[in-house]
Design an enzyme around this catalytic site. Sequence first.
Site, PDB file in Angstrom:
ATOM      1  N   HIS A  83       0.804  -1.154   0.309  1.00 49.84           N
ATOM      2  CA  HIS A  83      -0.304   0.253   0.105  1.00 49.84           C
ATOM      3  C   HIS A  83       1.385   1.035  -0.227  1.00 49.84           C
ATOM      4  O   HIS A  83       2.371   0.567   0.114  1.00 49.84           O
ATOM      5  CB  HIS A  83      -0.878   0.277   1.261  1.00 49.84           C
ATOM      6  CG  HIS A  83       0.122   0.193   2.549  1.00 49.84           C
ATOM      7  ND1 HIS A  83       0.692  -0.556   3.305  1.00 49.84           N
ATOM      8  CD2 HIS A  83       0.125   1.163   2.825  1.00 49.84           C
ATOM      9  CE1 HIS A  83       0.802  -0.396   4.017  1.00 49.84           C
ATOM     10  NE2 HIS A  83       1.098   0.877   4.357  1.00 49.84           N
ATOM     11  N   HIS A 139       5.758   5.667  -0.925  1.00 47.28           N
ATOM     12  CA  HIS A 139       5.912   5.057  -1.325  1.00 47.28           C
ATOM     13  C   HIS A 139       5.630   3.812  -0.672  1.00 47.28           C
ATOM     14  O   HIS A 139       4.612   3.518  -0.177  1.00 47.28           O
ATOM     15  CB  HIS A 139       7.852   4.874  -0.750  1.00 47.28           C
ATOM     16  CG  HIS A 139       7.359   4.908   1.308  1.00 47.28           C
ATOM     17  ND1 HIS A 139       7.486   5.728   1.431  1.00 47.28           N
ATOM     18  CD2 HIS A 139       7.455   4.063   1.991  1.00 47.28           C
ATOM     19  CE1 HIS A 139       6.878   5.256   2.771  1.00 47.28           C
ATOM     20  NE2 HIS A 139       7.277   4.324   2.940  1.00 47.28           N
TER      21      HIS A 139
END
Length: 189
Positions: A42, A128
Amino acid sequence: MANHYFYAVLLPEAFKQKLQQATAGLKGSLPFKRWVHRDDLHITLAFLGAAEEAQLEKANRLIADQIGAFHVLPLVFDHFGTFGKKDEPRVLFAGIQESPPLSDLETMVAGCCLEAGFSLDRRPFHPHMTLARKWDGDRPFADGMLDAFSPEPVPFSADRIVLYRTNLHKTPKYEIVQSFRLADAQNLK
């Protein structure tokens, strides 16, 4: 131990598959202690930690009221990197190209969380996807170790954000508690 919560960009299944292919060589070559389960990938927008039900409900309401102003996010994964000590990184990540709409979404979510009474880590947003944790090599990590794994850019579209609950003793360990579709999400196939 109390459950922890966080808001994140939900990654499409097709993209997770491509990311898994792009990272296959990393797993065999880089000795990190723990690799993230594919279903737990995620992009974190706001980490809340332990939370009261009333606070979560308020943050969810605020986000639901504002999410309609945000459209499907065109994103591009294009690099690998690390966080932590240069020679002993604590995180290996897949990076996202700069995206003003994603930054705006993170700002909105963080604002809603603050208004609901949460204390947030306000380090600069660095979108990220964490791939692995805790370097466990016999020799120090060096930047050049990632050079052989320069990925081709992979574009993808994200159409929703979710509130995750962490279940430390399960695999995968993140469970969706609430989901918010972006304004034009229904137009995606």
